[in-house]
Write an enzyme that holds these catalytic residues in place. Sequence first.
Site, PDB file in Angstrom:
ATOM      1  N   SER A 134      65.818  30.151   1.203  1.00  0.00           N
ATOM      2  CA  SER A 134      65.742  28.880   1.914  1.00  0.00           C
ATOM      3  C   SER A 134      64.595  27.994   1.429  1.00  0.00           C
ATOM      4  CB  SER A 134      65.599  29.122   3.425  1.00  0.00           C
ATOM      5  OG  SER A 134      64.486  29.955   3.698  1.00  0.00           O
ATOM      6  N   ASP A 165      56.406  27.357  12.343  1.00  0.00           N
ATOM      7  CA  ASP A 165      56.966  27.810  11.069  1.00  0.00           C
ATOM      8  C   ASP A 165      55.997  27.408   9.963  1.00  0.00           C
ATOM      9  OD1 ASP A 165      58.329  28.250   8.710  1.00  0.00           O
ATOM     10  OD2 ASP A 165      60.129  27.128   9.274  1.00  0.00           O
ATOM     11  N   HIS A 191      58.246  27.230   5.777  1.00  0.00           N
ATOM     12  CA  HIS A 191      59.003  26.106   5.235  1.00  0.00           C
ATOM     13  C   HIS A 191      58.156  24.826   5.244  1.00  0.00           C
ATOM     14  CE1 HIS A 191      62.281  28.918   6.406  1.00  0.00           C
ATOM     15  NE2 HIS A 191      62.741  28.518   5.227  1.00  0.00           N
TER      16      HIS A 191
END
Length: 414
Positions: free
Chosen positions: A145, A386, A389
Amino acid sequence: MATRQYQHIHLLFRLALVSVVALGASRVVLDNLRNNLLWPGSVEISTRHRYTVRVPIEVSEQEAIEDGCNVFDGKWVWDNASHPLYREESCPFLVKQTTCLRNGRPDSFYQNWRWQPNSCNLPRFDGLKLMEMLRDKRLMFVGDSVQRSMFESMVCLVQSAIPSGVRRSLQRIPPRKVFKVEEFNATIEYYWAPFIVESISDHATNHTVLKRLVRLDSVAKHSQEWQAADVLIFESFVWWMYKPTINATYGSIDNIQEYNVTTAYRLALETWANWIESSINPQTQKIFFTTMSPTHLWSWEWKPGTDGNCFNETRPIEGSYWGTGSNLDIMGIVEDVLGELKIKVTLLNITQLSEFRKDGHTSVFGERKGKLLTKEQRNDPKNYADCIHWCLPGVPDTWNEILYALLLQDYRVQ
């Protein structure tokens, strides 16, 4: 004491990884639902006119990277005149996970930092020039990702430069995404392969990091999708780091054994390297390998005495810094395997420059399980931020600026 600290760090890393992996699967599901509801298979911007003018690819002296310049050695400089290179609201292909401003982030400072190499300048990204270089070609990002963020960044960089009269589309065919610019007959693609080699986590939506099982000696299924691409950018790291050991097969698929992660990573990368040697035509194909994207899970690493993470960070780290989340053993394996290849693979060494960017993560301004965080969750950044990311526009744009500079340099010397 040191052992307990390492175990605590690894536990936190595992918890963070589980949450973001669940997020990734949810994003793909939502993408597919959106396609089915809005555009049968694609998101497309179309016009009545065709853009047929060929852009001459002339590399000026200012655009050329000076011989001996290490573009990965430098510093972040404040530049709100030229950066960001595109606006969040101007790119219809950005997913909700990365649109931090739209999701409520109060500052946009993370968009205004430009990477400045110490010994040269990076050329300004020119999306039309890139598309001319990619005319009748395929550029593909392969990985997890984080690599998908690099793909999405590249799509937005190109999208912002293409005139309104040029037809473009984004098609989602899991495990692939394909951005096509019709008039150039060129595609920018993404292929989900978190371990590069085959694994039980290769399904774009039905996967879990909790039950990892990797085939260390096979890329056959994946490589069918890769082999026709003209430019390939590979990356694989974070999925390996859930635990110090991993279940895998090598040889017989029935002989499942527990491997140390670094041993398994080396075997997997050697399998990939064997495919490179046997299948890539260096005269017509260009190969890149992106090093690990750093995490910023523990603020005590850059600010001793604190107990936070990347939440509420608004400036890069100054001075020398290397975080616990980046594995030097893995870096060494990548350098060893690439160094033994007879075919040129260019290393995109983005780790150190990204280490400084504790401010660039989505933090609490992203998604979890396909939904934006609730007010209660945002008020609990220790558990919900997070720090793996990245916001877009942001740090992945710099990775693509460097990729563009290297592609331009290769074109110049042809």
